[in-house]
Design a protein around this motif. Structure first.
Motif, mmCIF file in Angstrom:
data_model
loop_
_atom_site.group_PDB
_atom_site.id
_atom_site.type_symbol
_atom_site.label_atom_id
_atom_site.label_comp_id
_atom_site.label_asym_id
_atom_site.label_seq_id
_atom_site.Cartn_x
_atom_site.Cartn_y
_atom_site.Cartn_z
ATOM 1 N N HIS A 1 0.730 -1.430 -0.123
ATOM 2 C CA HIS A 1 0.044 0.035 0.029
ATOM 3 C C HIS A 1 0.863 1.391 0.207
ATOM 4 O O HIS A 1 0.868 1.718 0.964
ATOM 5 N N HIS A 2 1.507 1.630 -1.142
ATOM 6 C CA HIS A 2 2.276 2.558 -1.513
ATOM 7 C C HIS A 2 1.885 3.996 -2.101
ATOM 8 O O HIS A 2 2.527 4.730 -2.147
ATOM 9 N N ILE A 3 0.792 3.598 -2.594
ATOM 10 C CA ILE A 3 -0.054 4.956 -3.520
ATOM 11 C C ILE A 3 -0.696 5.601 -2.633
ATOM 12 O O ILE A 3 -1.667 5.197 -2.195
ATOM 13 N N CYS A 4 -0.466 7.104 -2.572
ATOM 14 C CA CYS A 4 -1.537 7.984 -1.922
ATOM 15 C C CYS A 4 -2.461 8.587 -2.930
ATOM 16 O O CYS A 4 -2.054 9.304 -3.704
ATOM 17 N N ILE A 5 -3.561 8.190 -3.016
ATOM 18 C CA ILE A 5 -4.593 8.682 -3.852
ATOM 19 C C ILE A 5 -5.515 9.760 -3.147
ATOM 20 O O ILE A 5 -6.110 9.323 -2.053
ATOM 21 N N ASN A 6 -5.887 10.625 -3.804
ATOM 22 C CA ASN A 6 -7.056 11.573 -3.093
ATOM 23 C C ASN A 6 -8.329 10.870 -3.545
ATOM 24 O O ASN A 6 -8.917 11.217 -4.742
ATOM 25 N N LEU A 7 -9.206 10.422 -2.796
ATOM 26 C CA LEU A 7 -10.284 9.746 -3.004
ATOM 27 C C LEU A 7 -11.477 10.894 -2.956
ATOM 28 O O LEU A 7 -12.608 10.235 -3.370
ATOM 29 N N ALA A 8 -11.264 12.062 -2.462
ATOM 30 C CA ALA A 8 -12.197 13.025 -2.645
ATOM 31 C C ALA A 8 -12.231 13.759 -3.815
ATOM 32 O O ALA A 8 -13.214 14.404 -4.082
ATOM 33 N N SER A 9 -11.078 13.707 -4.876
ATOM 34 C CA SER A 9 -11.233 14.043 -6.092
ATOM 35 C C SER A 9 -12.123 13.415 -7.013
ATOM 36 O O SER A 9 -12.674 12.184 -6.715
ATOM 37 N N ILE A 10 -12.349 14.140 -8.035
ATOM 38 C CA ILE A 10 -13.300 13.448 -9.167
ATOM 39 C C ILE A 10 -12.585 13.184 -10.509
ATOM 40 O O ILE A 10 -11.715 13.743 -10.897
ATOM 41 N N ALA A 11 -12.838 11.761 -10.706
ATOM 42 C CA ALA A 11 -12.069 11.297 -11.996
ATOM 43 C C ALA A 11 -12.848 11.685 -13.362
ATOM 44 O O ALA A 11 -14.005 11.906 -12.906
ATOM 45 N N SER A 12 -12.456 11.621 -14.256
ATOM 46 C CA SER A 12 -13.012 11.938 -15.501
ATOM 47 C C SER A 12 -14.224 11.201 -15.876
ATOM 48 O O SER A 12 -15.248 11.517 -16.541
ATOM 49 N N SER A 13 -14.178 9.764 -15.243
ATOM 50 C CA SER A 13 -15.330 9.046 -15.641
ATOM 51 C C SER A 13 -16.392 9.411 -14.360
ATOM 52 O O SER A 13 -17.531 8.397 -14.484
ATOM 53 N N ASP A 14 -16.289 10.005 -13.533
ATOM 54 C CA ASP A 14 -17.195 10.133 -12.372
ATOM 55 C C ASP A 14 -17.309 8.888 -11.590
ATOM 56 O O ASP A 14 -17.917 8.886 -10.845
ATOM 57 N N GLN A 15 -16.218 7.921 -11.698
ATOM 58 C CA GLN A 15 -16.310 6.817 -10.816
ATOM 59 C C GLN A 15 -14.930 6.906 -9.820
ATOM 60 O O GLN A 15 -14.035 7.381 -10.418
ATOM 61 N N ASN A 16 -15.194 6.549 -8.776
ATOM 62 C CA ASN A 16 -14.161 6.456 -7.884
ATOM 63 C C ASN A 16 -13.152 5.455 -7.975
ATOM 64 O O ASN A 16 -13.792 4.282 -8.591
ATOM 65 N N PHE A 17 -11.956 5.222 -7.331
ATOM 66 C CA PHE A 17 -10.942 3.869 -7.394
ATOM 67 C C PHE A 17 -11.565 2.649 -7.045
ATOM 68 O O PHE A 17 -11.657 1.867 -7.681
ATOM 69 N N CYS A 18 -12.806 2.655 -6.152
ATOM 70 C CA CYS A 18 -13.602 1.402 -5.751
ATOM 71 C C CYS A 18 -14.363 1.143 -6.780
ATOM 72 O O CYS A 18 -14.455 -0.313 -7.098
ATOM 73 N N GLU A 19 -15.326 2.176 -7.237
ATOM 74 C CA GLU A 19 -16.016 1.482 -8.544
ATOM 75 C C GLU A 19 -15.199 1.097 -9.759
ATOM 76 O O GLU A 19 -15.648 0.004 -10.009
ATOM 77 N N VAL A 20 -14.245 1.467 -9.931
ATOM 78 C CA VAL A 20 -13.193 1.148 -11.238
ATOM 79 C C VAL A 20 -12.900 -0.351 -10.868
ATOM 80 O O VAL A 20 -12.658 -0.990 -11.700
ATOM 81 N N THR A 21 -12.247 -0.300 -9.574
ATOM 82 C CA THR A 21 -11.589 -1.540 -9.372
ATOM 83 C C THR A 21 -12.356 -2.771 -8.916
ATOM 84 O O THR A 21 -12.025 -3.771 -8.827
ATOM 85 N N GLY A 22 -13.685 -2.504 -8.703
ATOM 86 C CA GLY A 22 -14.644 -3.507 -8.311
ATOM 87 C C GLY A 22 -14.792 -3.905 -6.925
ATOM 88 O O GLY A 22 -15.249 -5.048 -6.683
ATOM 89 N N GLN A 23 -14.165 -2.945 -6.256
ATOM 90 C CA GLN A 23 -14.230 -3.174 -4.699
ATOM 91 C C GLN A 23 -15.332 -2.784 -3.991
ATOM 92 O O GLN A 23 -16.041 -1.736 -4.545
#
Length: 161
Positions: A59-81
């Motif tokens: 777990h080495h990558i720091c991602i801002n989960l409050a930001s908005i991706a261009s797809s309007d999907q967050n990390f969890c939605e895109v990775t299927g978590q």
């Protein structure tokens, strides 16, 4: 008995390492990923994207989960978590007896590589916090450019390395 004592000392040495011994992708001291007022992150729950030998996710990558991706999907939605990305009831960075929302979070470097691919490339993902991304991620990506070259290129692009 001596072996048990040596193992205990090694564990304490590894656990007690200062975060200053870890470098970010810019070769500087690794900065905290979580901040006051947000959920406490890190595999070791110390606010930094560091690990111990049993962190197979790295777990080495720091991602801002409050930001908005261009797809309007967050990390969890895109990775299927499951949608822990939107959680508001994690222990706070400054006071673990209080609950806070997730903002920046240390995610698995392998899941991050998959996230980039599934999201449609580096330009389509949420913001990353370069000063809090552990150099170990880049080192690992460099070992297998065929599989992780896109993730490595994304770190170079976003972090101006």
């Amino acid at each position: 008995m001596m072996i048990v004592w040596i193992q205990a000392l090694l564990f304490l040495f590894r656990s007690g390492r200062s975060n200053a011994t870890f470098e970010n992708v810019n070769g500087e001291a690794l900065q905290p990923c979580s901040q006051d007022g947000t959920a406490l992150t890190g595999y070791t729950r110390n606010g930094h994207c560091v690990d111990q030998n049993d962190d197979t996710g790295s777990h080495h990558i720091c991602i801002n989960l409050a930001s908005i991706a261009s797809s309007d999907q967050n990390f969890c939605e895109v990775t299927g978590q499951s949608d822990w990305c939107s959680s508001t009831d994690f222990p706070c960075h400054e006071d673990q007896n209080q609950s806070c929302a997730i903002e920046n979070w240390c995610v698995c470097q392998w899941a991050f590589a998959s996230y980039i691919e599934k999201a449609g490339g580096c330009d389509a993902i949420q913001d990353i916090q370069c000063d809090a991304i552990n150099m170990k991620a880049m080192d690992a990506y460099k070992k297998d450019l065929t599989q992780y070259g896109e993730a490595l290129a994304c770190l170079y692009e976003r972090c101006l390395v």
